[in-house]
Design an enzyme around this catalytic site. Structure first.
Site, PDB file in Angstrom:
ATOM      1  N   CYS A 114       0.810  -1.221   0.000  1.00  0.00           N
ATOM      2  CA  CYS A 114       0.000   0.000   0.000  1.00  0.00           C
ATOM      3  C   CYS A 114       0.845   1.275   0.000  1.00  0.00           C
ATOM      4  O   CYS A 114       0.464   2.272  -0.608  1.00  0.00           O
ATOM      5  CB  CYS A 114      -0.984   0.003   1.161  1.00  0.00           C
ATOM      6  N   ASP A 153      -7.781   5.174  -2.005  1.00  0.00           N
ATOM      7  CA  ASP A 153      -7.415   3.993  -1.217  1.00  0.00           C
ATOM      8  C   ASP A 153      -6.802   2.907  -2.104  1.00  0.00           C
ATOM      9  O   ASP A 153      -7.454   2.445  -3.048  1.00  0.00           O
ATOM     10  CB  ASP A 153      -8.663   3.457  -0.523  1.00  0.00           C
ATOM     11  N   HIS A 179      -6.193  -0.154  -1.268  1.00  0.00           N
ATOM     12  CA  HIS A 179      -6.403  -1.482  -0.699  1.00  0.00           C
ATOM     13  C   HIS A 179      -7.411  -2.357  -1.425  1.00  0.00           C
ATOM     14  O   HIS A 179      -7.674  -3.477  -0.985  1.00  0.00           O
ATOM     15  CB  HIS A 179      -6.790  -1.347   0.778  1.00  0.00           C
TER      16      HIS A 179
END
Length: 500
Positions: free
Chosen positions: A184, A379, A381
């Protein structure tokens, strides 16, 4: 103190998302601490529950096949085989849920990691230096106000998204074909650098095209961040460039080491490519450490250093070139000290702003905007299949590089270890940035993020206690180490400190 800054972050949560079990057994699910201890406890319980469930499925799936147990009778062996098949079915179902994102969505709803959408607040939203005025009164007649939300959403969805990918060629000599659960920070940094390239090549006003064929510059930028060694800014090449900072597939890395890795990668690409063919056509300057080398104190952006970076980038041809400024900071122990939040929020008003790499404790995101006490972010993820976009493929499917879901978290829950990015197109833009940064430091009530100086103050010898030298005299940075993804319970026992 040694290694505290980065290890403290890595120790909070070694797993950033539910993992792709093709590479390793599922690590614990990361929780995002909120202001309430009860919420943190609740998050930990749910995290342990999901983690335990995944571990059980994985353990059962590794049971020995019945044909290897000769002592079993025919009926018991058959029963064992049926049970084993059922267990494999459960494991496959869990893996499918994780990969599809449904488990991730359940995880977010239960733990409240982030919120989506725009609130009813009428406060201005600042997105990478652009202000969007919000209003509930569409009859006001003010065009800037009445369509502010729509223009913000269009701008947000035009930012380039980099997420976990699976199915790419193995990274180096490792067996990793996915960066799920550990990549990440690399993905967040890719997004920041991608925005720098968008601003440089397409301009701040550029928006995602609605129809094909796409712009050549846009497609080239996406190609640069593909998941193969052929793409200059892939995680493959980032890990290769970051070996000096102990970057390795499967391990989490902090903001400081990530910034230094980009500096190294940019330098390598510059040395191997003609000046007119630079894939990252800008100097990279990592602003880190105070000018006297003392522990604590805000980092100093030295104008002479910036000029030197530009001069070296141009190979001595000009004094100033476009420049990417990266400022890694630690602004507290676990969460950002409230003293810094006003300054942090104000950086998004700079026209040079590229946002922040950081965000959730132990789980990096790319923060690109603020409103009141909220931070909007992209994001990394979500897990997506590998995408390969050719440099000249103007008809490519680019949908996986953009996101229409607007997520936000509270500013006071942001992880204290983060990195700011700024892009200055020329000397005038850099001078404007320095003026804004100096004014912000003056108004910070003694808690500046960083300061600006014309040159270094050499009245004291520079001493960096976090740096060491190997036997060959080569400088090594041991202050920001890596933590294995599996070390979720690690804690630093060294003196805690705060950058003030």
């Amino acid at each position: 103190m040694k290694g505290f800054c980065e290890r403290a972050v890595a120790s909070k949560c070694s797993s950033k998302s539910l993992t792709d079990t093709s590479n390793s057994s599922p690590p614990p699910v990361c929780s995002d601490p909120e202001s309430s201890d009860s919420k943190f406890t609740k998050a930990s319980v749910w995290s342990n529950f999901v983690s335990s469930a995944l571990s059980i499925f994985e353990t059962h799936s590794e049971a020995l096949p019945c044909e290897n147990k000769a002592v079993l009778s025919g009926s018991s062996a058959c029963e064992k085989k049926v049970a084993h098949a059922k267990q494999n079915g459960w494991t496959a179902a869990v893996r499918k849920a994780v990969a599809s994102g449904s488990m991730r969505r359940l995880h977010e709803r239960v733990l409240g990691l982030s919120r989506t959408g725009i609130s009813s607040s009428t406060s201005d939203i600042w997105l990478l230096g652009v202000c969007y005025k919000m209003s509930l009164d569409e009859s006001s007649g003010d065009a800037d106000t009445s369509d502010g939300l729509a223009r913000f959403e269009q701008d947000f969805s035009s930012r380039i998204l980099a997420t976990y990918r699976k199915g790419f060629d193995a990274i180096g000599e490792s067996k990793y074909t996915s960066d799920v659960s550990w990549g990440c920070m690399l993905r967040s940094s890719q997004m920041l650098v991608a925005q720098a390239l968008v601003f440089h090549r397409l301009g701040r006003s550029w928006r995602k095209p609605l129809q094909k064929p796409f712009n050549q510059e846009y497609i080239e930028i996406l190609h640069f961040f593909g998941d193969s060694e052929a793409s200059p800014f892939s995680i493959h090449n980032l890990l290769l460039a970051g070996k000096a900072y102990n970057l390795a597939a499967g391990s989490w890395v902090g903001p400081y080491a990530m910034c230094r890795t980009w500096e190294t990668l940019a330098r390598c690409k510059r040395e191997s490519t003609n000046l007119e063919d630079q894939q990252l056509p800008m100097a990279v300057y990592v602003v880190s450490g105070d000018e006297d080398g003392e522990r604590g104190g805000a980092p100093v952006l030295c104008i002479e250093d910036a000029s030197r970076h530009c001069f070296e980038f141009s190979r001595g041809q000009v004094d100033w070139t476009p420049i990417l400024l990266l400022v890694p900071l630690v602004l507290g122990l676990e969460k950002v000290n409230p003293r810094y939040i006003p300054s942090l929020r104000a950086t998004f008003m700079f026209p040079q702003s590229l946002g922040i790499v950081g965000g959730k404790p132990g789980a990096s995101t790319y923060i690109i905007g603020v409103q009141d006490e909220k931070a909007f972010f992209l994001d990394p993820h979500d897990v997506q299949p590998v995408a390969s976009i050719g440099r000249n493929d103007l008809e490519a499917d680019t949908s996986s590089y953009h996101c229409n879901i607007i997520r936000h978290i509270s500013l006071d829950s942001i992880d204290s270890s983060l990195a700011f990015g700024f892009y200055c197109r020329d000397k005038d833009d850099f001078d404007d940035f320095c003026l804004r940064a100096s004014k912000l430091a003056d108004e910070s009530n003694g808690a500046p993020l960083f300061t600006v100086a014309q040159k270094h103050n050499l009245s004291k010898p520079v001493s960096h206690p976090e740096m060491s030298f190997d036997t060959d005299g080569v400088q090594k940075d041991e202050s920001f180490g890596l933590e294995s993804v599996g070390d979720a319970e690690g804690h630093s026992h060294e003196d805690e400190w705060q950058l003030l």
